[in-house]
Design a protein around this motif. Sequence first.
Motif, mmCIF file in Angstrom:
data_model
loop_
_atom_site.group_PDB
_atom_site.id
_atom_site.type_symbol
_atom_site.label_atom_id
_atom_site.label_comp_id
_atom_site.label_asym_id
_atom_site.label_seq_id
_atom_site.Cartn_x
_atom_site.Cartn_y
_atom_site.Cartn_z
ATOM 1 N N LEU A 1 107.469 11.089 90.675
ATOM 2 C CA LEU A 1 107.400 9.760 91.273
ATOM 3 C C LEU A 1 108.575 8.898 90.868
ATOM 4 O O LEU A 1 109.041 8.990 89.729
ATOM 5 N N ASN B 1 93.706 10.160 88.072
ATOM 6 C CA ASN B 1 92.749 11.249 88.204
ATOM 7 C C ASN B 1 92.591 11.997 86.884
ATOM 8 O O ASN B 1 93.525 12.652 86.421
ATOM 9 N N GLY C 1 95.957 18.876 90.265
ATOM 10 C CA GLY C 1 95.681 18.261 91.568
ATOM 11 C C GLY C 1 96.923 17.975 92.389
ATOM 12 O O GLY C 1 96.868 17.922 93.615
ATOM 13 N N ALA C 2 98.060 17.784 91.710
ATOM 14 C CA ALA C 2 99.294 17.499 92.450
ATOM 15 C C ALA C 2 100.009 18.787 92.843
ATOM 16 O O ALA C 2 100.936 18.745 93.657
ATOM 17 N N SER C 3 99.591 19.916 92.287
ATOM 18 C CA SER C 3 100.359 21.146 92.524
ATOM 19 C C SER C 3 100.430 21.565 93.998
ATOM 20 O O SER C 3 101.471 22.056 94.443
ATOM 21 N N ASN D 1 98.468 10.234 100.962
ATOM 22 C CA ASN D 1 97.592 9.095 100.594
ATOM 23 C C ASN D 1 96.294 9.052 101.409
ATOM 24 O O ASN D 1 95.696 7.999 101.554
ATOM 25 N N PRO E 1 111.035 14.783 79.436
ATOM 26 C CA PRO E 1 110.723 13.394 79.816
ATOM 27 C C PRO E 1 110.252 12.542 78.636
ATOM 28 O O PRO E 1 110.358 11.318 78.691
ATOM 29 N N ALA F 1 112.262 12.860 86.627
ATOM 30 C CA ALA F 1 111.156 13.434 87.408
ATOM 31 C C ALA F 1 111.539 14.826 87.908
ATOM 32 O O ALA F 1 111.190 15.224 89.011
#
Length: 337
Positions: free
Chosen positions: A56, A69, A120-122, A174, A229, A235
């Motif tokens: 992000l 989450n 969940g973002a994978s 989204n 990071p 990112a």
Amino acid sequence: MQILSNFSLKKYHTFGIDISAQYFTEVNTVATFKELQQNPIYKNNPLFILGGGSNLLFTKNYAGLVIKNNLKGMEVINKNEDYVWLKIAAGENWHSFVLWCVANNYGGVENLSLIPGCVGASPMQNIGAYGVEIKDVCDEVQAIDLQTGEERTFTNTDCQFGYRESVFKHIYKNKYLITAVVFKLNKKPVFNTSYGAIEQELKAMGVEPSIKAISDAVINIRSSKLPDPAKIGNAGSFFKNPEVSKQKHDELKQQFPNLVAYSLDNGNYKLAAGWLIEYCGFKGKRIGDAGVHVNQALVLVNYGTAKGEEIYKLSQQILDTVKDTFGVTLEREVNIY
Ligand code: FAD
Ligand code: NAP
């Protein structure tokens, strides 16, 4: 469940930029999320689902509700002689999940060791590294519609996975909370050491390929090359590697004999964006606290107090210069808000 106002997101994303969310809350269970959906703040504001914040770039404060989450749980839901099916809750840390698979000798995600962020973002950008993508191992994605609350299961095909792409990055951006991912992993693994660096590292380690050895090799390579990071805001790769036609590749290769490119099954070529950016002189460039990493031109960094707009502006300069030099349009991989 608590909803906080004017909440600093600085520690919740890996670029370390000082921005805030108008409202912020964390969800630990699906039941809490359903309760949240009845809240007027949820109903009357833009919504943003946050995982580990490692893909992000916030260019301004978020005017809406950020939902962190934290759904947890990892379970074996099925197995046969050859495969095992694992249901992993979206808030689990990706690398912890990989290490759990390695410890249990489940094959398929070892090349994806040490990628930051949550499970969940994978599927969002079909995470990939060293010749493996989650599309190779993702059986289904379980999600809840943010507006209607309807639960939906996406098959691998429904996800429309592509190179750092999926349906969740486009038409369903989204629109859903991904609650869990089901992975189909191999009990009789086929090793992928097609990326030269892995073979070299296995040799240097003096070991034969195995799930554990490949995971260790990837961890070694990544730890030595990529900016952490926790020490310097970033990112990961800011841009995707662009795909060009064979004709365009051949023209560029003639003009720039050192061009780094890989042929693809569809006849096109993937150009190493890092090489294009480095050729344009950006590697190590710094404008205030916004910069291009000294060892990896694909990674933009925040040396401390950079603003999101400054990083974005630098990314635009890179895009424009690469376009002018090579006639190739780079695309940002990082999600910009
Ligand atoms: P976030 O940054 O929190 O979110 C990313 C996007 O996904 C946002 O749009 C967010 O709204 C959405 N989202 C997050 N969770 C959910 C959910 N549960 N439901 C719906 N939408 C959701 N990526 C690679 O592909 N390969 C790599 O090798 C790699 N290496 C990296 C190395 C470094 C040092 C860093 C900093 C990043 C790297 N990345 C890599 C990028 C990043 O780690 C991955 O894209 C990761 O999957 C992002 O996960 P996250 O939880 O941090 O997502
Ligand atoms: P690298 O090994 O130095 O390679 C540079 C680029 O060349 C990579 O982007 C990779 O493409 C491509 N490449 C290398 N060997 C290849 C092969 N045998 N076949 C096809 N393409 C090949 O890259 P790196 O920066 O150290 O990263 C290593 C891996 O981790 C890469 O897969 C990279 O994508 C991944 N990574 C991703 C992020 C991110 O944020 N997305 C951050 C760090 C690392 P691909 O990128 O298409 O694999």
